[in-house]
Design a protein around this motif. Sequence first.
Motif, PDB file in Angstrom:
ATOM      1  N   SER A 146      -2.028  -7.095 -50.042  1.00 59.17           N
ATOM      2  CA  SER A 146      -1.595  -6.482 -48.796  1.00 59.17           C
ATOM      3  C   SER A 146      -2.531  -5.329 -48.477  1.00 59.17           C
ATOM      4  CB  SER A 146      -0.153  -5.970 -48.911  1.00 59.17           C
ATOM      5  OG  SER A 146       0.244  -5.341 -47.720  1.00 59.17           O
ATOM      6  N   ASP A 147      -2.982  -5.257 -47.263  1.00 54.97           N
ATOM      7  CA  ASP A 147      -3.836  -4.178 -46.791  1.00 54.97           C
ATOM      8  C   ASP A 147      -3.321  -3.791 -45.425  1.00 54.97           C
ATOM      9  OD1 ASP A 147      -5.917  -2.552 -45.796  1.00 54.97           O
ATOM     10  OD2 ASP A 147      -7.363  -3.525 -47.124  1.00 54.97           O
ATOM     11  N   HIS A 148      -2.635  -2.630 -45.367  1.00 51.71           N
ATOM     12  CA  HIS A 148      -2.007  -2.191 -44.119  1.00 51.71           C
ATOM     13  C   HIS A 148      -1.023  -3.247 -43.608  1.00 51.71           C
ATOM     14  CE1 HIS A 148      -4.831   1.122 -44.121  1.00 51.71           C
ATOM     15  NE2 HIS A 148      -5.842   0.287 -44.112  1.00 51.71           N
ATOM     16  N   GLY A 149      -0.306  -3.886 -44.542  1.00 49.12           N
ATOM     17  CA  GLY A 149       0.698  -4.853 -44.147  1.00 49.12           C
ATOM     18  C   GLY A 149       0.177  -6.239 -43.873  1.00 49.12           C
ATOM     19  N   VAL A 150      -1.127  -6.456 -44.012  1.00 43.99           N
ATOM     20  CA  VAL A 150      -1.721  -7.767 -43.770  1.00 43.99           C
ATOM     21  C   VAL A 150      -1.732  -8.546 -45.090  1.00 43.99           C
ATOM     22  CG1 VAL A 150      -3.785  -9.004 -43.049  1.00 43.99           C
ATOM     23  CG2 VAL A 150      -3.143  -6.879 -41.910  1.00 43.99           C
ATOM     24  N   SER A 151      -1.273  -9.791 -45.053  1.00 47.24           N
ATOM     25  CA  SER A 151      -1.206 -10.606 -46.260  1.00 47.24           C
ATOM     26  C   SER A 151      -2.441 -11.487 -46.377  1.00 47.24           C
ATOM     27  CB  SER A 151       0.065 -11.458 -46.250  1.00 47.24           C
ATOM     28  OG  SER A 151       0.089 -12.297 -45.113  1.00 47.24           O
ATOM     29  N   LEU A 152      -2.642 -12.025 -47.581  1.00 47.84           N
ATOM     30  CA  LEU A 152      -3.813 -12.863 -47.840  1.00 47.84           C
ATOM     31  C   LEU A 152      -3.841 -14.080 -46.932  1.00 47.84           C
ATOM     32  CD1 LEU A 152      -6.322 -13.662 -49.473  1.00 47.84           C
ATOM     33  CD2 LEU A 152      -4.780 -14.657 -51.184  1.00 47.84           C
ATOM     34  N   ASP A 153      -2.697 -14.711 -46.717  1.00 46.11           N
ATOM     35  CA  ASP A 153      -2.674 -15.891 -45.861  1.00 46.11           C
ATOM     36  C   ASP A 153      -3.155 -15.566 -44.449  1.00 46.11           C
ATOM     37  OD1 ASP A 153       0.360 -14.915 -46.426  1.00 46.11           O
ATOM     38  OD2 ASP A 153       0.113 -15.347 -44.301  1.00 46.11           O
ATOM     39  N   GLU A 154      -2.832 -14.370 -43.956  1.00 45.40           N
ATOM     40  CA  GLU A 154      -3.258 -13.972 -42.613  1.00 45.40           C
ATOM     41  C   GLU A 154      -4.757 -13.713 -42.565  1.00 45.40           C
ATOM     42  OE1 GLU A 154       1.042 -12.028 -41.316  1.00 45.40           O
ATOM     43  OE2 GLU A 154      -0.444 -10.801 -42.366  1.00 45.40           O
ATOM     44  N   VAL A 155      -5.314 -13.131 -43.618  1.00 47.63           N
ATOM     45  CA  VAL A 155      -6.762 -12.950 -43.701  1.00 47.63           C
ATOM     46  C   VAL A 155      -7.459 -14.306 -43.700  1.00 47.63           C
ATOM     47  CG1 VAL A 155      -8.655 -12.133 -45.175  1.00 47.63           C
ATOM     48  CG2 VAL A 155      -6.612 -10.716 -44.869  1.00 47.63           C
ATOM     49  N   CYS A 156      -6.896 -15.272 -44.430  1.00 47.52           N
ATOM     50  CA  CYS A 156      -7.501 -16.605 -44.511  1.00 47.52           C
ATOM     51  C   CYS A 156      -7.445 -17.328 -43.171  1.00 47.52           C
ATOM     52  CB  CYS A 156      -6.805 -17.420 -45.587  1.00 47.52           C
ATOM     53  SG  CYS A 156      -7.130 -16.859 -47.283  1.00 47.52           S
ATOM     54  N   VAL A 157      -6.340 -17.186 -42.446  1.00 51.58           N
ATOM     55  CA  VAL A 157      -6.244 -17.812 -41.120  1.00 51.58           C
ATOM     56  C   VAL A 157      -7.327 -17.260 -40.198  1.00 51.58           C
ATOM     57  CG1 VAL A 157      -4.857 -18.050 -39.031  1.00 51.58           C
ATOM     58  CG2 VAL A 157      -3.795 -18.378 -41.268  1.00 51.58           C
ATOM     59  N   VAL A 158      -7.513 -15.964 -40.190  1.00 51.28           N
ATOM     60  CA  VAL A 158      -8.522 -15.351 -39.326  1.00 51.28           C
ATOM     61  C   VAL A 158      -9.927 -15.777 -39.754  1.00 51.28           C
ATOM     62  CG1 VAL A 158      -9.588 -13.149 -38.694  1.00 51.28           C
ATOM     63  CG2 VAL A 158      -7.114 -13.399 -38.619  1.00 51.28           C
ATOM     64  N   ALA A 159     -10.172 -15.866 -41.071  1.00 53.70           N
ATOM     65  CA  ALA A 159     -11.482 -16.319 -41.546  1.00 53.70           C
ATOM     66  C   ALA A 159     -11.757 -17.750 -41.094  1.00 53.70           C
ATOM     67  CB  ALA A 159     -11.546 -16.218 -43.071  1.00 53.70           C
ATOM     68  N   CYS A 160     -10.723 -18.591 -41.111  1.00 52.84           N
ATOM     69  CA  CYS A 160     -10.887 -19.957 -40.613  1.00 52.84           C
ATOM     70  C   CYS A 160     -11.131 -19.958 -39.108  1.00 52.84           C
ATOM     71  CB  CYS A 160      -9.653 -20.789 -40.947  1.00 52.84           C
ATOM     72  SG  CYS A 160      -9.473 -21.195 -42.698  1.00 52.84           S
ATOM     73  N   ALA A 161     -10.398 -19.136 -38.381  1.00 52.34           N
ATOM     74  CA  ALA A 161     -10.586 -19.043 -36.932  1.00 52.34           C
ATOM     75  C   ALA A 161     -12.026 -18.677 -36.588  1.00 52.34           C
ATOM     76  CB  ALA A 161      -9.619 -18.026 -36.344  1.00 52.34           C
ATOM     77  N   GLU A 162     -12.608 -17.769 -37.360  1.00 50.16           N
ATOM     78  CA  GLU A 162     -13.977 -17.311 -37.097  1.00 50.16           C
ATOM     79  C   GLU A 162     -15.001 -18.437 -37.201  1.00 50.16           C
ATOM     80  OE1 GLU A 162     -15.462 -14.611 -36.095  1.00 50.16           O
ATOM     81  OE2 GLU A 162     -13.725 -13.309 -35.903  1.00 50.16           O
ATOM     82  N   ALA A 163     -14.677 -19.486 -37.953  1.00 52.66           N
ATOM     83  CA  ALA A 163     -15.611 -20.611 -38.072  1.00 52.66           C
ATOM     84  C   ALA A 163     -15.862 -21.271 -36.724  1.00 52.66           C
ATOM     85  CB  ALA A 163     -15.069 -21.636 -39.067  1.00 52.66           C
TER      86      ALA A 163
END
Length: 255
Positions: free
Chosen positions: A2-19
């Motif tokens: 968790s980083d400022h309330g952001v979970s790992l799954d949410e980071v991964c979704v955004v990383a996929c979106a960036e593709a």
Amino acid sequence: MSDHGVSLDEVCVVACAEAWRGDGEIFASGMGTIPMLGARLARASFEPDLLVSDGEAFFIRGDLPVGATPERGQIEGWIPFRSVFDTLWAGRRHVMMGASQIDRFGNQNIACIGPWSQPKVQLLGVRGAPGNTVNHPTSYWIPNHSARVFVERVDMVSGVGYDRAAALGGWIAAHHEIRRVVTNLGVFDFETADHSMRLRSVHPGVDVEQVVAATAFQLVIPDDVDSTRLPTGEELKLLREVLDPAGLRRAEVRS
């Protein structure tokens, strides 16, 4: 994580979106919950011209929740299975698939573990991986980054990597593109002189040594490795309240 309330799954979704950033009007095809959410999040935020499907027969608006059945006003077009191949062969598609094994040049295996003549484990088969990787951009989502997946040499080639594309030559070598590999540890690309896999960023809370230890081949490691960007406030709102209010994304990520 968790980083400022952001979970790992949410980071991964955004990383996929960036593709899919910069792709414009193409068919963004995500295989699995996280890739599908990535495509829909990209469409609903920074890449509005993308075409996304419900996973069956329709192009839909980017704000349809995963798992929901589209209603008439949410359907933009018809994409039956036979039409997917026309789009694929024309190169107007960018798919994000999974991988049971992947090597340093992006060769992917989803067919079997062990020798083809007598495999230890039978998997999906090659499926659409050969056609995808030689006809249009391909990315990968791998929820459990380990040395059993990131191997020196895949047991069976399903998706074509850069070394094999180069050997084929001609149009395939010129147009072959593996855009991104996203895992629960970081983001990778092939933007190197010999198209071997490079560590692009590590997710918050992950260090480079952890990624290296979970990889059976030598990664290209830049002098400065970025941290994968966090979702914006708007992206979090879209993800949590619109695209995946049931939190299905959480079941697909290894923390």
